[in-house]
Write a protein that holds these residues in place. Structure first.
Motif, PDB file in Angstrom:
ATOM      1  N   THR A 194      -6.281  -4.109   4.724  1.00  0.00           N
ATOM      2  CA  THR A 194      -5.937  -3.937   6.134  1.00  0.00           C
ATOM      3  C   THR A 194      -6.452  -5.150   6.896  1.00  0.00           C
ATOM      4  N   THR A 195      -5.588  -5.701   7.765  1.00  0.00           N
ATOM      5  CA  THR A 195      -5.946  -6.885   8.540  1.00  0.00           C
ATOM      6  C   THR A 195      -5.966  -6.552  10.030  1.00  0.00           C
TER       7      THR A 195
ATOM      8  N   LYS B 214      -5.695  -2.048  -1.563  1.00  0.00           N
ATOM      9  CA  LYS B 214      -5.049  -1.853  -0.268  1.00  0.00           C
ATOM     10  C   LYS B 214      -5.861  -2.658   0.734  1.00  0.00           C
TER      11      LYS B 214
ATOM     12  N   THR C  80      -1.794  -5.236   9.994  1.00  0.00           N
ATOM     13  CA  THR C  80      -0.988  -4.535   8.994  1.00  0.00           C
ATOM     14  C   THR C  80      -1.846  -4.093   7.817  1.00  0.00           C
ATOM     15  N   THR C  81      -1.249  -3.274   6.973  1.00  0.00           N
ATOM     16  CA  THR C  81      -1.866  -2.847   5.717  1.00  0.00           C
ATOM     17  C   THR C  81      -0.848  -3.075   4.611  1.00  0.00           C
TER      18      THR C  81
END
Length: 155
Positions: A61-62, A59, A98-99
């Motif tokens: 995340t950005t 997973k 987003t993720t």
């Protein structure tokens, strides 16, 4: 009274059902970010020697440009450590933070035609990464296992 209760249950169920579809529609309409640069993923040497292959899900995340956090969801430790290290090198074209989940597939191939020290890498960024290489010669479960010759420590 019974009819009124039944009507509330039906109305609530319908609202929850339609609300659920709305959430799914919103998630699927969000475009995944475009990877602008990344290091080439490699097959972990220790995993190759140990005859380990498999799938790793991460997973990611950005913050709209870079990876700010990762979480290994599943996968062998020998593979997931290098996958995590690789995904942290990714930089993106500007996007909404987003993720999303990235799938890394590590494959060992029996009849490898290329250089065993140069894996084949297939990138379907940002969702999938596939890394294939030659299975280490002489591993126990490999066909054509290396046999010891009599008189040299063998039977």
């Amino acid at each position: 009274m019974k009819g009124n209760h039944l009507w509330r249950v039906v109305a609530t169920s319908t609202a929850l059902f339609l609300g659920g579809w709305s959430i799914v529609a919103q998630q699927s309409s969000v475009a995944l970010p475009m990877v602008a640069s990344a290091q080439v993923p490699l097959y972990p040497s220790v995993a190759r020697l140990a005859n380990v292959e498999g799938v790793v899900h991460l997973k990611v995340t950005t913050d709209g440009h870079r990876v700010i956090s990762t979480q290994v969801e599943d996968g062998h430790k020998l593979l997931s450590a290098l996958a995590d290290e690789n995904v942290r090198t990714w930089q993106f074209s500007l996007h909404e933070p987003t993720t999303f989940t990235v799938t890394y597939r590590y494959k060992l191939v029996e009849n490898w035609k290329g250089d065993p020290y140069s894996p084949t890498v297939v990138l379907r960024l940002p969702a999938e990464v596939e890394v294939s290489t030659r299975r280490w010669p002489g591993t126990a479960d490999m066909p054509g296992e290396v046999k010891r010759k009599p008189g040299r420590g063998g039977s």
